[in-house]
Design a protein around this motif. Structure first.
Motif, PDB file in Angstrom:
ATOM      1  N   UNK A  11     -30.132 -60.764  15.107  1.00  0.00           N
ATOM      2  CA  UNK A  11     -31.389 -61.465  15.345  1.00  0.00           C
ATOM      3  C   UNK A  11     -32.060 -61.866  14.039  1.00  0.00           C
ATOM      4  N   UNK A  12     -32.846 -62.931  14.120  1.00  0.00           N
ATOM      5  CA  UNK A  12     -33.728 -63.255  13.002  1.00  0.00           C
ATOM      6  C   UNK A  12     -35.047 -62.511  13.180  1.00  0.00           C
ATOM      7  N   UNK A  13     -35.365 -62.168  14.455  1.00  0.00           N
ATOM      8  CA  UNK A  13     -36.527 -61.337  14.757  1.00  0.00           C
ATOM      9  C   UNK A  13     -36.395 -60.831  16.185  1.00  0.00           C
ATOM     10  N   UNK A  14     -37.013 -59.680  16.442  1.00  0.00           N
ATOM     11  CA  UNK A  14     -37.069 -59.126  17.791  1.00  0.00           C
ATOM     12  C   UNK A  14     -38.281 -58.213  17.888  1.00  0.00           C
ATOM     13  N   UNK A  15     -38.819 -58.094  19.100  1.00  0.00           N
ATOM     14  CA  UNK A  15     -39.903 -57.134  19.311  1.00  0.00           C
ATOM     15  C   UNK A  15     -39.840 -56.611  20.733  1.00  0.00           C
ATOM     16  N   UNK A  16     -40.478 -55.472  20.932  1.00  0.00           N
ATOM     17  CA  UNK A  16     -40.537 -54.844  22.247  1.00  0.00           C
ATOM     18  C   UNK A  16     -41.979 -54.476  22.533  1.00  0.00           C
ATOM     19  N   UNK A  17     -42.386 -54.748  23.779  1.00  0.00           N
ATOM     20  CA  UNK A  17     -43.755 -54.486  24.214  1.00  0.00           C
ATOM     21  C   UNK A  17     -43.741 -53.617  25.456  1.00  0.00           C
ATOM     22  N   UNK A  18     -44.768 -52.784  25.560  1.00  0.00           N
ATOM     23  CA  UNK A  18     -45.068 -52.061  26.786  1.00  0.00           C
ATOM     24  C   UNK A  18     -46.477 -52.492  27.156  1.00  0.00           C
ATOM     25  N   UNK A  38     -41.155 -49.550  31.277  1.00  0.00           N
ATOM     26  CA  UNK A  38     -40.871 -50.935  31.613  1.00  0.00           C
ATOM     27  C   UNK A  38     -41.241 -51.749  30.378  1.00  0.00           C
ATOM     28  N   UNK A  39     -40.223 -52.226  29.677  1.00  0.00           N
ATOM     29  CA  UNK A  39     -40.430 -52.897  28.396  1.00  0.00           C
ATOM     30  C   UNK A  39     -40.115 -54.384  28.516  1.00  0.00           C
ATOM     31  N   UNK A  40     -40.781 -55.174  27.705  1.00  0.00           N
ATOM     32  CA  UNK A  40     -40.474 -56.582  27.573  1.00  0.00           C
ATOM     33  C   UNK A  40     -39.926 -56.772  26.158  1.00  0.00           C
ATOM     34  N   UNK A  41     -38.699 -57.262  26.084  1.00  0.00           N
ATOM     35  CA  UNK A  41     -38.020 -57.439  24.803  1.00  0.00           C
ATOM     36  C   UNK A  41     -37.896 -58.928  24.529  1.00  0.00           C
TER      37      UNK A  41
END
Length: 147
Positions: free
Chosen positions: A8-15, A128-131
């Motif tokens: 990846x050039x970038x990635x993030x994960x949110x809850x 429950x994550x949003x990637x």
């Protein structure tokens, strides 16, 4: 253990609305501990990933590792990598390690990768994550310590 790597050039994960982990150029690693896995499999997988030459050199060839590019990793637990789809249309997940063991090995794996010199951030086990990611290439690699 099973892992799905995405360069990846970038990635993030949110809850919910909170970003809990991110990485810049490097790897998004979706990881699943399987029944019978131990620290040995986590160490084996971390070592393999740290040396895997899937980043491009100056000639445009995949010849550099995440360490070589001073990249980072976002490690996200994903028990669905253990999906058994051999019967019917609803996957079963009985091959995944039990939740407490899966969480322990997930955290151990992230720590092992960090000890090899790769900055690591993580998701939240069981949430429950949003990637989100920008796949670079795209390059996506499947690794399984059982094969």
């Amino acid at each position: 253990m099973r892992a799905l790597l995405q360069r990846v050039s970038q990635a993030d994960v949110r809850v919910g609305d909170a970003m809990i982990g991110e990485c810049g150029p490097g790897l998004l690693i979706l990881i699943c501990a399987m029944q019978g896995d131990s620290e040995a499999e986590a160490d084996q997988l971390a070592a393999k990933i740290s040396k895997l030459r899937i980043f491009t050199d100056d000639a445009g060839k995949m010849n550099k590792s995440v360490i070589d590019i001073a990249g980072s990793a976002l490690v996200v637990s994903q028990f669905t990598l253990a999906a058994d789809t051999s019967r019917g249309n609803r996957p079963g997940f009985s091959y995944a390690a039990p939740p407490a063991e899966g969480e322990r090995l997930y955290e151990y794996f992230a720590s092992a990768l960090n000890k090899l010199g790769i900055p690591v951030q993580t998701g939240q086990f069981g949430a429950n994550m949003q990637v989100s990611l920008t796949n670079d290439g795209p390059v996506t690699i499947w690794l399984d310590t059982a094969s």
